[in-house]
Write an enzyme that holds these catalytic residues in place. Structure first.
Site, mmCIF file in Angstrom:
data_model
loop_
_atom_site.group_PDB
_atom_site.id
_atom_site.type_symbol
_atom_site.label_atom_id
_atom_site.label_comp_id
_atom_site.label_asym_id
_atom_site.label_seq_id
_atom_site.Cartn_x
_atom_site.Cartn_y
_atom_site.Cartn_z
ATOM 1 N N ASP A 13 0.877 -1.155 0.000
ATOM 2 C CA ASP A 13 0.000 0.000 0.000
ATOM 3 C C ASP A 13 0.927 1.221 0.000
ATOM 4 O O ASP A 13 2.078 1.115 0.420
ATOM 5 C CB ASP A 13 -0.891 -0.034 1.244
ATOM 6 C CG ASP A 13 -1.791 1.173 1.363
ATOM 7 O OD1 ASP A 13 -2.323 1.626 0.330
ATOM 8 O OD2 ASP A 13 -1.952 1.678 2.491
ATOM 9 N N ASP A 15 0.100 4.960 1.057
ATOM 10 C CA ASP A 15 -0.057 5.852 2.205
ATOM 11 C C ASP A 15 -0.099 5.065 3.517
ATOM 12 O O ASP A 15 -0.930 4.176 3.686
ATOM 13 C CB ASP A 15 -1.325 6.692 2.049
ATOM 14 C CG ASP A 15 -1.300 7.520 0.764
ATOM 15 O OD1 ASP A 15 -0.237 8.071 0.452
ATOM 16 O OD2 ASP A 15 -2.338 7.587 0.075
#
Length: 179
Positions: A13, A15
């Site tokens: 991922d 953020d």
């Protein structure tokens, strides 16, 4: 593009995993890498892992920033990885909002399906690293063999995480992924 044989991948991922979580981040000057991300990815690269970023970016559909803004930040980020001798094979995104009923918004498997079209991936021996339950559920839904939930992004209940491992940050990955 394809790998010469089935490839182990670390799906990341963005953020809260690669960079410090800031709501609807799209400006280069606001982007801060998580401490240890470069060292960890170089370690994993030596173990023959490839890297693919999978990221929900609903700020695009919400009108907070444009796809061009996202692309500009992504180009800058990839250049920073290259400066640290790290190649990110692909950055896949879902630009849709939670109510758009698309197939790519995590935990749906559209981005992993897209990655499988681009590369010959050994999902069973791959990993998903995320900071939210939807990241871990994406791994479960797409049969990625190993999951890590990091505590550097969204706050979550460690006791109820469905991840195989809960770690302080990406910096701790070498403690569990051994040579």
């Amino acid at each position: 593009m394809s790998f010469s044989n089935k490839q182990k991948v670390f799906f990341l991922d963005r953020d809260g995993v690669v960079n410090i979580e800031k709501n609807y981040l799209y400006k280069i000057e606001d982007f801060e890498f998580i401490d240890g991300v470069f060292e960890t990815l170089r370690y994993l690269k030596k173990l023959d892992y490839k890297f693919i970023i999978v990221t929900n970016q609903s700020g695009i559909s919400r009108g907070y920033y444009s796809k061009d803004d996202f692309d500009r930040l992504t180009s800058w980020m990839l250049k920073k990885f290259e400066e640290h001798n790290i190649k990110i094979e692909a950055v896949l995104l879902c630009p849709h909002g939670p109510d758009d009923n698309c197939n790519c918004r995590k935990p749906k498997i559209g981005m992993i399906e897209q990655a499988k079209e681009l590369f010959d991936i050994d999902l069973k021996n791959s990993w998903m690293v995320g900071d939210k339950g939807s990241d871990i559920q994406l791994a479960v839904n797409s049969k990625i063999g190993n999951t890590i939930q990091v505590m550097t992004g969204h706050i979550f209940d460690k006791e109820n995480s469905k991840a195989d491992y809960v770690l302080e940050s990406i910096k701790s990955i070498p403690d569990i992924v051994l040579k």
